[in-house]
Design a protein around this motif. Structure first.
Motif, PDB file in Angstrom:
ATOM      1  N   LEU A 212       0.640   1.982   6.680  1.00 38.67           N
ATOM      2  CA  LEU A 212       0.180   0.636   7.019  1.00 38.67           C
ATOM      3  C   LEU A 212       1.426  -0.234   7.189  1.00 38.67           C
ATOM      4  O   LEU A 212       2.001  -0.732   6.227  1.00 38.67           O
ATOM      5  N   ASN A 213       1.856  -0.358   8.442  1.00 37.99           N
ATOM      6  CA  ASN A 213       3.055  -1.118   8.755  1.00 37.99           C
ATOM      7  C   ASN A 213       2.755  -2.609   8.808  1.00 37.99           C
ATOM      8  O   ASN A 213       1.600  -3.018   9.049  1.00 37.99           O
ATOM      9  N   PRO A 214       3.772  -3.452   8.613  1.00 38.54           N
ATOM     10  CA  PRO A 214       3.550  -4.904   8.698  1.00 38.54           C
ATOM     11  C   PRO A 214       2.901  -5.326  10.012  1.00 38.54           C
ATOM     12  O   PRO A 214       2.067  -6.249  10.031  1.00 38.54           O
ATOM     13  N   SER A 215       3.264  -4.670  11.117  1.00 38.77           N
ATOM     14  CA  SER A 215       2.707  -5.041  12.418  1.00 38.77           C
ATOM     15  C   SER A 215       1.245  -4.640  12.572  1.00 38.77           C
ATOM     16  O   SER A 215       0.561  -5.119  13.486  1.00 38.77           O
ATOM     17  N   ASP A 216       0.742  -3.771  11.704  1.00 38.60           N
ATOM     18  CA  ASP A 216      -0.646  -3.315  11.830  1.00 38.60           C
ATOM     19  C   ASP A 216      -1.652  -4.356  11.355  1.00 38.60           C
ATOM     20  O   ASP A 216      -2.807  -4.378  11.811  1.00 38.60           O
ATOM     21  N   TRP A 217      -1.239  -5.204  10.426  1.00 35.46           N
ATOM     22  CA  TRP A 217      -2.205  -6.085   9.792  1.00 35.46           C
ATOM     23  C   TRP A 217      -2.810  -7.103  10.750  1.00 35.46           C
ATOM     24  O   TRP A 217      -3.994  -7.464  10.622  1.00 35.46           O
ATOM     25  N   ALA A 218      -2.034  -7.578  11.714  1.00 37.74           N
ATOM     26  CA  ALA A 218      -2.578  -8.560  12.658  1.00 37.74           C
ATOM     27  C   ALA A 218      -3.778  -7.978  13.394  1.00 37.74           C
ATOM     28  O   ALA A 218      -4.794  -8.664  13.620  1.00 37.74           O
TER      29      ALA A 218
ATOM     30  N   GLU B 258     -19.097  20.898   0.032  1.00 37.92           N
ATOM     31  CA  GLU B 258     -18.208  20.140   0.896  1.00 37.92           C
ATOM     32  C   GLU B 258     -17.379  19.188   0.030  1.00 37.92           C
ATOM     33  O   GLU B 258     -17.920  18.417  -0.753  1.00 37.92           O
ATOM     34  N   LYS B 259     -16.066  19.228   0.201  1.00 35.40           N
ATOM     35  CA  LYS B 259     -15.191  18.372  -0.601  1.00 35.40           C
ATOM     36  C   LYS B 259     -15.273  16.917  -0.134  1.00 35.40           C
ATOM     37  O   LYS B 259     -15.483  16.635   1.050  1.00 35.40           O
ATOM     38  N   THR B 260     -15.108  16.012  -1.076  1.00 34.30           N
ATOM     39  CA  THR B 260     -15.117  14.582  -0.761  1.00 34.30           C
ATOM     40  C   THR B 260     -13.940  14.246   0.151  1.00 34.30           C
ATOM     41  O   THR B 260     -12.790  14.517  -0.196  1.00 34.30           O
ATOM     42  N   PRO B 261     -14.186  13.642   1.324  1.00 36.72           N
ATOM     43  CA  PRO B 261     -13.073  13.258   2.202  1.00 36.72           C
ATOM     44  C   PRO B 261     -12.200  12.195   1.532  1.00 36.72           C
ATOM     45  O   PRO B 261     -12.704  11.221   0.970  1.00 36.72           O
ATOM     46  N   THR B 262     -10.897  12.391   1.599  1.00 37.67           N
ATOM     47  CA  THR B 262      -9.956  11.457   0.983  1.00 37.67           C
ATOM     48  C   THR B 262      -8.813  11.163   1.941  1.00 37.67           C
ATOM     49  O   THR B 262      -8.550  11.932   2.872  1.00 37.67           O
ATOM     50  N   ALA B 263      -8.129  10.062   1.697  1.00 35.02           N
ATOM     51  CA  ALA B 263      -6.956   9.707   2.496  1.00 35.02           C
ATOM     52  C   ALA B 263      -6.006   8.894   1.632  1.00 35.02           C
ATOM     53  O   ALA B 263      -6.411   8.288   0.635  1.00 35.02           O
ATOM     54  N   ILE B 264      -4.741   8.883   2.023  1.00 37.55           N
ATOM     55  CA  ILE B 264      -3.754   8.039   1.349  1.00 37.55           C
ATOM     56  C   ILE B 264      -2.996   7.258   2.415  1.00 37.55           C
ATOM     57  O   ILE B 264      -2.610   7.796   3.452  1.00 37.55           O
ATOM     58  N   GLY B 265      -2.836   5.980   2.149  1.00 36.06           N
ATOM     59  CA  GLY B 265      -2.085   5.111   3.047  1.00 36.06           C
ATOM     60  C   GLY B 265      -0.869   4.539   2.336  1.00 36.06           C
ATOM     61  O   GLY B 265      -0.959   4.148   1.161  1.00 36.06           O
ATOM     62  N   ALA B 266       0.261   4.528   3.020  1.00 33.39           N
ATOM     63  CA  ALA B 266       1.490   3.954   2.471  1.00 33.39           C
ATOM     64  C   ALA B 266       1.633   2.527   2.976  1.00 33.39           C
ATOM     65  O   ALA B 266       1.691   2.292   4.191  1.00 33.39           O
ATOM     66  N   VAL B 267       1.656   1.562   2.064  1.00 37.98           N
ATOM     67  CA  VAL B 267       1.791   0.145   2.420  1.00 37.98           C
ATOM     68  C   VAL B 267       3.280  -0.197   2.443  1.00 37.98           C
ATOM     69  O   VAL B 267       3.968  -0.109   1.415  1.00 37.98           O
ATOM     70  N   LEU B 268       3.782  -0.600   3.609  1.00 39.85           N
ATOM     71  CA  LEU B 268       5.209  -0.858   3.774  1.00 39.85           C
ATOM     72  C   LEU B 268       5.532  -2.343   3.718  1.00 39.85           C
ATOM     73  O   LEU B 268       4.732  -3.184   4.150  1.00 39.85           O
ATOM     74  N   ALA B 269       6.712  -2.644   3.187  1.00 37.40           N
ATOM     75  CA  ALA B 269       7.217  -4.016   3.159  1.00 37.40           C
ATOM     76  C   ALA B 269       7.850  -4.358   4.506  1.00 37.40           C
ATOM     77  O   ALA B 269       7.979  -3.498   5.388  1.00 37.40           O
ATOM     78  N   ALA B 270       8.273  -5.606   4.643  1.00 37.70           N
ATOM     79  CA  ALA B 270       8.835  -6.056   5.917  1.00 37.70           C
ATOM     80  C   ALA B 270      10.106  -5.307   6.295  1.00 37.70           C
ATOM     81  O   ALA B 270      10.416  -5.155   7.488  1.00 37.70           O
ATOM     82  N   ASP B 271      10.860  -4.833   5.316  1.00 38.37           N
ATOM     83  CA  ASP B 271      12.095  -4.111   5.601  1.00 38.37           C
ATOM     84  C   ASP B 271      11.887  -2.606   5.776  1.00 38.37           C
ATOM     85  O   ASP B 271      12.842  -1.843   5.884  1.00 38.37           O
ATOM     86  N   GLY B 272      10.624  -2.143   5.798  1.00 39.83           N
ATOM     87  CA  GLY B 272      10.333  -0.733   6.019  1.00 39.83           C
ATOM     88  C   GLY B 272      10.314   0.121   4.765  1.00 39.83           C
ATOM     89  O   GLY B 272      10.049   1.325   4.847  1.00 39.83           O
ATOM     90  N   THR B 273      10.589  -0.474   3.618  1.00 41.41           N
ATOM     91  CA  THR B 273      10.528   0.287   2.374  1.00 41.41           C
ATOM     92  C   THR B 273       9.081   0.376   1.896  1.00 41.41           C
ATOM     93  O   THR B 273       8.210  -0.400   2.323  1.00 41.41           O
ATOM     94  N   LEU B 274       8.821   1.314   1.001  1.00 36.00           N
ATOM     95  CA  LEU B 274       7.464   1.472   0.467  1.00 36.00           C
ATOM     96  C   LEU B 274       7.207   0.428  -0.611  1.00 36.00           C
ATOM     97  O   LEU B 274       8.022   0.227  -1.510  1.00 36.00           O
ATOM     98  N   ASP B 275       6.067  -0.230  -0.513  1.00 34.26           N
ATOM     99  CA  ASP B 275       5.681  -1.184  -1.553  1.00 34.26           C
ATOM    100  C   ASP B 275       4.662  -0.563  -2.509  1.00 34.26           C
ATOM    101  O   ASP B 275       4.797  -0.646  -3.726  1.00 34.26           O
ATOM    102  N   SER B 276       3.635   0.090  -1.958  1.00 38.43           N
ATOM    103  CA  SER B 276       2.579   0.685  -2.769  1.00 38.43           C
ATOM    104  C   SER B 276       1.823   1.694  -1.918  1.00 38.43           C
ATOM    105  O   SER B 276       2.159   1.908  -0.752  1.00 38.43           O
ATOM    106  N   ALA B 277       0.825   2.294  -2.499  1.00 38.74           N
ATOM    107  CA  ALA B 277      -0.012   3.243  -1.766  1.00 38.74           C
ATOM    108  C   ALA B 277      -1.470   2.948  -2.079  1.00 38.74           C
ATOM    109  O   ALA B 277      -1.803   2.342  -3.097  1.00 38.74           O
TER     110      ALA B 277
END
Length: 469
Positions: free
Chosen positions: A199-205, A119-138
């Motif tokens: 991961l949108n800015p509105s999600d963190w709250a 069984e393969k190790t479960p993995t995921a990737i999340g895109a962390v977005l800045a306030a203007d909707g651009t990508l900041d990091s992953a």
């Protein structure tokens, strides 16, 4: 099997009780009568013969309806019955066949010939977005087991190979969002992701809510694009609405390496709160960010940043803006630290079958992890058809470069390379572990540090089929 259509009724032979065809008899009778009677009476006789012709037309129409409606219905019914029966019979023939290769099912993990799919190790990737909707990091997540996991932070400046050259991850995001990010990072890490999300800015709250404030110390002040201090050096206490600003703010003097170290501090503090908190995680834990954050926070946790080196200014690489590059060896080590059993993109990793030839190496689990860390993809573990293998063998099949097999040999630090002219659709190479591996790593190497419930070391089936070498 398509049944033969019933033959059309022959002359003089009824096909059913009311479909006897008189056409041939009527034609013969009319021809005989016409040759014997005067020409002037033909119109009257033709008129008298009309009922027979009409009857014949009706018979033909009835037959036509049979071919258009009845016959397809019969054929369709037969196909519904026959095809499943043929499929069942065919499968039984394949499963029970002894032609060419004896298929032997072994269910005892300690017995020779046992094999199981990893069984393969479960993995995921999340895109962390800045306030203007651009990508900041992953962020890359991995569920190493039920009691351990890992988080790997990816800078937005990471160079991604494309058909048009190297571009920073932030530019790749603009092309196709999270799909482009997952594909790009996957190419760099030789990894397929089980899940992907933003991961949108509105999600963190919502995500931080039950655990706020998140408090920890930072070694340097956080500054914005105008070089104004947003968070001073020292202790910070973050609420949900402050997370995006903390993670994505940067001045002209900042670089991604410094920001990733700062972000590591946040992830460690937040996940520690999730682990110690009594509140239920605020979003579903069946999938997405809830599944991975809630799971990795429960047990032993590894949080790190992908090792990268900045690309020198004036580099001929296209893409513009600051860019950093991951070195292959460093990327493999970073992935291996949290993903012991990776699922690579097609062709990105050699597919490997690992067999214990001694009966003392727990189906070769430890060797499998070593091979995966070197860039391999172990899909099957188990035992050789017999024990007593003295020397470890790396058997590479037709189409697999010798250099790839040599790389796997180097990972094991031993082994004899054996070239096979046979092709194998299930694996690129088979590794049979011998007494030399046992002598160096010991009989307990196969299960050391691995839980029986570990998703990274468990198998999808406890019975398998012996494969041809």
């Amino acid at each position: 099997m398509t049944p033969e259509p019933p033959p059309p009724p022959s002359s003089g032979t009824p096909s059913s009780g009311d479909e006897f065809d008189f056409s041939a008899l009527v034609a013969e009778h009319n021809q005989t009568a016409a040759s014997k009677k005067p020409q002037g009476r033909r119109v009257k006789e033709d008129f008298e013969n009309t009922p027979s012709i009409v009857s014949n037309s009706r018979d033909r129409a009835s037959a036509s309806r049979w071919w258009r409606l009845g016959y397809p219905a019969v054929v369709g019914t037969l196909l519904v019955i026959v095809i499943p029966a043929l499929v069942f019979i065919g499968l039984r023939v394949i499963l029970d066949s002894s032609d060419g290769q004896l298929i032997k099912r072994v269910t005892d993990p300690a017995a020779p010939g046992y094999e199981a799919v990893v069984e393969k190790t479960p993995t995921a990737i999340g895109a962390v977005l800045a306030a203007d909707g651009t990508l900041d990091s992953a962020v890359v997540f991995a569920l190493t087991s039920d009691s351990s996991g890992g988080v790997l932070l990816i800078p937005g400046s990471l160079g991604i190979p494309t058909n048009f050259g190297m571009f920073p991850l932030t530019e790749v995001w603009k092309a196709d969002g999270i799909d482009a990010v997952a594909g790009g990072v996957g190419r760099v890490l030789n990894l397929n992701f089980t899940e992907k999300f933003t991961l949108n800015p509105s999600d963190w709250a919502t995500l931080i809510g039950p655990y706020a404030p998140i408090s920890f110390n930072i070694p340097d002040a956080v500054r914005d694009s105008k070089d104004a201090v947003v968070f001073p050096k020292g202790t910070v206490s973050l609420k949900g609405e402050q997370i995006t600003s903390f993670l994505t703010s940067k001045s002209a003097k900042d670089n991604d390496l410094n920001r990733l170290l700062r972000n590591e501090l946040f992830w460690k503090a937040w996940l520690a709160k999730v682990k110690s908190g009594s509140a239920a995680f605020p979003v579903t834990t069946a999938s997405g960010v809830g599944r991975f954050v809630a799971s990795v926070a429960r047990g032993q946790l590894s949080i790190s940043s992908l090792p990268v080196v900045p690309v020198a200014a004036g580099s001929p690489l296209p893409g513009g803006g600051p860019m950093s590059m991951a070195q292959e060896a460093a990327a493999l080590d970073a992935v291996a630290a949290i993903v012991p059993f990776p699922d690579g993109a097609p062709g990105a990793r050699p597919r490997i079958r690992v067999l214990d030839g001694t009966g003392k190496l727990s189906n070769g689990i430890n060797a499998a992890i070593m091979l995966n860390a070197a860039g391999g993809q172990v899909d099957v573990v188990g035992n050789a058809k017999s024990f007593g293998q003295s020397t470890t063998q790396i058997i590479y099949f037709d189409g697999t470069p010798e250099a790839t097999a040599q790389k796997m040999r180097n990972a094991l630090t031993m082994g004899e390379l054996v070239e096979s002219k046979q092709s194998n659709s299930g694996a690129d190479m088979t590794v049979i572990l011998g007494e030399d591996f046992l002598a160096k790593f010991g009989p307990t190497s196969g299960s050391a540090g691995l839980s029986s419930s570990s998703s990274s070391s468990s198998v999808a089936s406890t019975s398998s089929t012996t494969a041809r070498k």
